[in-house]
Design an enzyme around this catalytic site. Structure first.
Site, PDB file in Angstrom:
ATOM      1  CB  ALA A  66      -0.900  -0.001   1.228  1.00  0.00           C
ATOM      2  CE  LYS A  70      -0.220   7.912  -0.428  1.00  0.00           C
ATOM      3  NZ  LYS A  70      -0.395   7.420   0.938  1.00  0.00           N
ATOM      4  CG  ASN A 115       5.676   8.221   3.703  1.00  0.00           C
ATOM      5  OD1 ASN A 115       4.576   8.693   3.996  1.00  0.00           O
ATOM      6  ND2 ASN A 115       6.040   6.981   4.041  1.00  0.00           N
ATOM      7  NE  ARG A 116       7.243  16.548   6.446  1.00  0.00           N
ATOM      8  CZ  ARG A 116       8.553  16.778   6.425  1.00  0.00           C
ATOM      9  NH1 ARG A 116       9.390  15.911   6.975  1.00  0.00           N
ATOM     10  NH2 ARG A 116       9.029  17.880   5.860  1.00  0.00           N
ATOM     11  N   GLY A 118       0.653  11.428   5.035  1.00  0.00           N
ATOM     12  CA  GLY A 118      -0.529  11.709   5.835  1.00  0.00           C
ATOM     13  C   GLY A 118      -1.828  11.227   5.219  1.00  0.00           C
ATOM     14  CG  PHE A 119      -3.719   7.887   6.038  1.00  0.00           C
ATOM     15  CD1 PHE A 119      -2.611   7.100   5.787  1.00  0.00           C
ATOM     16  CD2 PHE A 119      -4.522   7.548   7.129  1.00  0.00           C
ATOM     17  CE1 PHE A 119      -2.305   5.993   6.576  1.00  0.00           C
ATOM     18  CE2 PHE A 119      -4.231   6.441   7.924  1.00  0.00           C
ATOM     19  CZ  PHE A 119      -3.118   5.672   7.657  1.00  0.00           C
ATOM     20  CG  ASN A 148      -3.587  -0.128   3.968  1.00  0.00           C
ATOM     21  OD1 ASN A 148      -3.947   0.757   4.727  1.00  0.00           O
ATOM     22  ND2 ASN A 148      -2.486  -0.836   4.171  1.00  0.00           N
ATOM     23  CG  ASN A 181      -2.070   1.835   7.926  1.00  0.00           C
ATOM     24  OD1 ASN A 181      -1.406   1.771   8.952  1.00  0.00           O
ATOM     25  ND2 ASN A 181      -1.648   2.472   6.849  1.00  0.00           N
ATOM     26  CB  SER A 184       0.460   5.464   8.985  1.00  0.00           C
ATOM     27  OG  SER A 184       1.054   6.662   8.510  1.00  0.00           O
ATOM     28  CG  ASN A 186       3.757   9.772   7.999  1.00  0.00           C
ATOM     29  OD1 ASN A 186       4.681  10.257   8.643  1.00  0.00           O
ATOM     30  ND2 ASN A 186       3.934   8.848   7.075  1.00  0.00           N
ATOM     31  CB  THR A 187      -2.647   9.720  10.736  1.00  0.00           C
ATOM     32  OG1 THR A 187      -2.717   9.681   9.301  1.00  0.00           O
ATOM     33  CG2 THR A 187      -3.974  10.216  11.280  1.00  0.00           C
ATOM     34  CE  LYS A 222       2.169  -1.871   5.833  1.00  0.00           C
ATOM     35  NZ  LYS A 222       2.137  -1.335   4.447  1.00  0.00           N
ATOM     36  CG  ASN A 251       3.164   1.196   8.064  1.00  0.00           C
ATOM     37  OD1 ASN A 251       3.760   1.844   7.210  1.00  0.00           O
ATOM     38  ND2 ASN A 251       1.869   1.357   8.283  1.00  0.00           N
ATOM     39  N   GLY A 272      12.770   1.183   3.316  1.00  0.00           N
ATOM     40  CA  GLY A 272      13.949   0.861   2.515  1.00  0.00           C
ATOM     41  C   GLY A 272      14.932  -0.019   3.264  1.00  0.00           C
TER      42      GLY A 272
END
Length: 343
Positions: A66, A70, A115-116, A118-119, A148, A181, A184, A186-187, A222, A251, A272
């Site tokens: 995912a 998106k 990454n940020r 944020g969905f 997802n 999910n 993450s 980023n939320t 996840k 994740n 990565g």
């Protein structure tokens, strides 16, 4: 060709802009009839690659994680690059722009990405309209799709379950399995939903709805790579209690250990090569401590066939690519599938 010609060119540009350009390029190449060429180069079809998991038949065990597609804009075209399944999302009930740009960063020295995002997505209804064009189960051209799902940024955690229910109901007829999910970074406050009680309540609510369906769909969780052993044991208990179908490990991470790139301290989730070892450790821990009680999809730092085989040996049943796909190109999918066949 990709690593020595295309990647150096693409890496000269902003990561998010080149992502959208690449989507346009892949879409255009298929419109002029190159889809068959991609399939002939990258897609391996061999019964020995097929995997049956949670009642689904996967043509091969290498999927796209995912975050790449998106909004389900390119799942058919991406499947022609050799993927056995495509996971779309994270989708949320309402469209949202995500975090402010820049929000995607390459760490070239570390073969990583932060990454940020944020969905950022167009909302679940928009994704459903695109998924309606995927042929029905059993059709030879059907792409196996994972959905997802997440919550909108403005939705407080106390009401998060409602967002997951909305996405679950909307996607139910159009995806083959679901991924919840809650991992993450980023939320804001999303990872608090990984705590035992709120996570059990959320998964049980979805599972109860699932069990009322004429034919239920697999539900997977996840998880983050930053969980402690105690928290991972809680995950094993939660899977047993709610009887969900499996776990995706892992994740992105908030750790910055061992990084050397200049932009290593950007906020967001790291993916990565720096994640390779930890994600494999989590897979092995879950597999061994649960006595292989549930399927695991392994993701995190797969940049070679060797990385993929290590995930499978650690207990993963399937694997997914994201950052490795960006750094190594579609040839990595073929390389992994050939290594699996050779083994």
């Amino acid at each position: 060709m990709y690593k020595f010609l295309i990647r150096p060119l693409f890496f000269k540009f902003d990561p998010e802009r080149i992502h959208h350009f690449t989507f346009s390029l892949i879409r255009f190449s298929h419109r002029i009839g190159l889809g068959g060429v991609f399939r002939s180069i990258y897609k391996l079809e061999n019964p020995k690659l097929e995997r049956e998991l949670f009642g689904l038949q996967f043509p091969n065990p290498v999927g796209l994680a995912a975050g790449f597609d998106k909004d389900a804009k390119l799942y058919k075209e991406l499947s022609n690059l050799g993927f056995g399944f495509i996971e779309i999302g994270t989708v949320t009930p309402k469209p949202q722009d995500g975090n402010e740009k820049p929000r995607l960063f390459r760490l070239k020295n570390d073969a990583a990405i932060i990454n940020r995002m944020g969905f950022n997505n167009g909302g679940v209804a928009e994704a459903v309209e695109r998924l309606k064009t995927n042929p029905l189960q059993g059709h030879k051209n059907r792409v196996l799709i994972g959905g997802n799902i997440g919550k909108n940024k403005i939705t407080p955690n106390e009401e998060a379950v409602n967002d997951y229910i909305i996405c679950f109901d909307a996607l139910f007829d159009y995806v083959d399995y679901f991924v919840v999910n809650v991992s993450s970074p980023n939320t804001p406050n999303l990872r608090a939903l990984q705590e035992k009680k709120p996570l059990t309540d959320l998964l049980q609510t979805l599972q109860d709805k699932n069990n009322l369906k004429q034919k239920r769909k697999p539900i997977l969780l996840k998880i983050a790579p930053d969980l402690t052993d105690e928290q991972l044991l809680d995950i094993i208990d939660i899977v047993a209690t709610t009887k969900i179908d499996g776990v995706i490990a892992t994740n992105t991470t908030i750790s910055r250990e061992g990084l050397t790139s200049d932009n290593k301290n950007e906020m967001g989730g790291l993916s990565g090569k720096p994640l390779t070892k930890r994600s494999t450790e989590v897979i092995r821990f879950l597999s061994q401590k649960s006595n292989k009680a549930f399927p695991i999809i392994g993701v995190g730092g797969i940049h070679s066939a060797k990385d993929a085989l290590e995930k499978l040996d650690a207990g993963a049943d399937l694997i997914q690519l994201y950052t490795g796909f960006i750094y190594e190109g579609p040839g990595l999918i073929t390389e992994i599938n050939k290594a699996i066949l050779a083994k």
